[in-house]
Scaffold this active site. Structure first.
Site, mmCIF file in Angstrom:
data_model
loop_
_atom_site.group_PDB
_atom_site.id
_atom_site.type_symbol
_atom_site.label_atom_id
_atom_site.label_comp_id
_atom_site.label_asym_id
_atom_site.label_seq_id
_atom_site.Cartn_x
_atom_site.Cartn_y
_atom_site.Cartn_z
ATOM 1 C CG HIS A 65 -4.230 10.623 -0.131
ATOM 2 N ND1 HIS A 65 -4.221 9.542 -0.986
ATOM 3 C CD2 HIS A 65 -3.348 10.328 0.846
ATOM 4 C CE1 HIS A 65 -3.378 8.639 -0.520
ATOM 5 N NE2 HIS A 65 -2.838 9.086 0.582
ATOM 6 C CE LYS A 106 0.801 -2.281 -10.388
ATOM 7 N NZ LYS A 106 1.417 -2.395 -9.051
HETATM 8 N N1 GLU Z 1 4.996 -2.417 -8.917
HETATM 9 C C1 GLU Z 1 5.424 -2.410 -7.562
HETATM 10 C C2 GLU Z 1 4.248 -2.590 -6.620
HETATM 11 O O1 GLU Z 1 3.255 -3.175 -6.975
HETATM 12 C C3 GLU Z 1 6.309 -1.226 -7.216
HETATM 13 C C4 GLU Z 1 5.671 0.118 -7.363
HETATM 14 C C5 GLU Z 1 6.655 1.275 -7.204
HETATM 15 O O2 GLU Z 1 7.798 1.070 -6.864
HETATM 16 O O3 GLU Z 1 6.213 2.404 -7.447
HETATM 17 O O4 GLU Z 1 4.301 -2.240 -5.477
#
Ligand code: GLU
Length: 469
Positions: A65, A106
């Protein structure tokens, strides 16, 4: 026996609990909930002994989005498709809660990183990056990775370097990943950001007299007893800033076990003890707690799980003594445990808000990379000059003379780290008040309120795309 829910199902149950407080169409809610795209890849890596091993890895993009999508890359044997999808969904909600204009994603690489040499880790990271580039799962305007459990600045530098090498001439290439070392396009304050955000969030929660009184606590962080699970980047910095803010660290849980000392632990001394002995156990003056998970059940005011998901479940939730749980990790409390803890009147400050400091400062890093200039570079000296003129004017009117020390304190212009921390504090304080307001309005818990806020913002973004007028 209760049904064992997957991590994605846990997140979706929490989403559904919140969805009933919104007026949106069921189909639209379903679109928001679904993970839009998952890329699974297997690739070979040459081990140092000459053998070849197949590595399995994923990248999940939960919601587009807003673009780019954003989220870390986990290096762990526990990685699987369900986990990556759940964590990507949490990223979408998290970004919405703190007004970071990204969708959620992720990544995960299924390895035990301790079993690989630095050279092997570099080859794995570079090959993973190459696979993401081939499928358009990475790029400054597409999907921007960051560190997560098991990865850090060094891995992000390898990713940036691989991306830059392949996309030679792409002006904004460095913005393809965040959490980089400062010398390679990173930003000051990113390393501490998640832990500092956890501190700002808990401090803000403790400011509300009604919420504290309802749990038999006084207002403010001062003197509150804290147990932290996980001494990684998040747990260590959260503990450090909470103690600096006046809290007392009484317990720490790590893989090897936990330690507990009602009068307080010295964080730096515990870290030094662990470096020397390979374990936090047998720290002088503290009680050893085994298995480690039992540390979470010890007497304290604030419990900060800052390790992995599924730590507080229906099995141990009834024994938790903390009055406040601050979720430094993603998904540390299962949906069943959530219900049990809420019945016990525990104030749960949810992951979708509390650990968002990391991605907030990642956003600042991305902005820095796109603008190709360090925050503060243009205005620092100008600000200092303006403050100096003001001091002279005050001196002329009052006949007071400021000492050189006073002048240097009062006229200091903001450097990059000051601006990053200021933006982080503004974000964490502002968002807490937003979700608390939603909590009061709907008469629900804070997690549900955070989801309601996130869902409404994501719907608004879909509306601006003209998809759902
Ligand atoms: N891995 C971290 C989280 O779970 C940081 C993610 C990021 O900075 O893009 O929020």
């Amino acid at each position: 026996m209760s049904h064992a829910y997957s991590f994605t199902e846990q997140v979706n149950r929490q989403f559904d609990r919140a969805a009933v407080f919104t007026p949106h169409d069921a189909g639209l809610l379903e679109q928001i909930k679904r993970c839009n795209a998952v890329y699974r890849v297997a690739f070979p890596v040459r081990r140092d002994d000459g053998s070849v091993e197949v590595i399995e890895a994923w990248r999940a993009e939960h919601s587009q989005h807003k673009l780019p999508t954003k989220g870390g890359i986990r290096y762990s044997l526990g990685v699987n498709e369900d986990e990556v999808m759940a964590l990507a969904a949490l990223m979408s909600y998290k970004c919405a809660v703190v007004d970071v204009p990204f969708g959620g994603s992720k990544g995960g690489i299924r390895i035990n990183r301790a079993h690989y040499s630095d050279g092997e880790l570099e080859r794995i990271t570079r090959r993973y990056t190459f696979e993401l580039i081939r499928k358009n799962f990475i790029g400054p305007g597409v999907d921007v990775p960051a560190p997560d459990f098991g990865s850090g600045e060094r891995e992000m530098a390898w990713i940036a370097d691989t991306y830059q090498a392949i996309t030679a001439g792409e002006l904004n290439a460095l913005a393809c990943v965040t959490g980089k070392p400062v010398g390679q396009g990173g930003i000051r304050g990113r390393r501490e950001a998640t832990g500092r955000g956890v501190y700002f969030g808990i401090r803000e929660a403790c400011r509300f007299g009604d919420d504290m009184r309802a749990r038999g606590l006084s207002t403010g962080l001062g003197g509150k007893r804290v147990i932290v699970q996980g001494l990684g980047n998040v747990g260590f910095h959260a503990a450090k800033f909470l103690v600096e803010g006046g809290a007392v660290l009484v317990g720490i849980a790590e893989y090897e076990g936990g330690i507990y000392a009602p009068d307080g632990l010295d964080l730096d001394a515990v870290v030094a003890h662990r470096a020397e002995n390979g374990s936090i156990l047998d720290y002088p003056g503290a009680e050893n707690i085994t298995p480690s998970i039992r540390t979470l059940e010890m007497d304290c005011d604030i419990l900060v799980p800052a390790a992995l998901e599924n730590q507080i479940t229906a099995e141990n939730a009834g024994r938790i003594q903390a009055k406040i749980i601050g979720e430094g990790a993603n998904g540390p409390v299962t949906a069943d445990a959530d219900t049990i803890l809420l019945d016990k009147n525990v104030l749960i400050i949810p992951d979708t808000y509390l650990n968002a400091g990391g991605v907030t400062v990642s956003y600042f890093e991305w902005l820095k990379n796109l603008s190709h200039v360090r925050f503060g570079r243009m205005e620092k000296r100008f600000e200092e000059g303006a403050y100096r003129k003001l001091l002279h004017a005050v001196e002329n009117v009052t006949a007071h003379h400021f000492s050189e020390d006073e002048v240097s304190v009062f006229t200091r212009g903001a450097a990059e780290e000051d601006l990053v921390n200021s933006g982080l504090e503004e974000t964490m304080v502002g968002s807490y008040n937003q979700i608390r307001e939603a909590q009061v309005r709907h008469g629900c818990d804070l997690r549900t309120a955070a989801y309601v806020t996130a869902i409404n913002k994501i719907v608004a973004a879909y509306g601006s795309l003209g998809l759902f007028p």
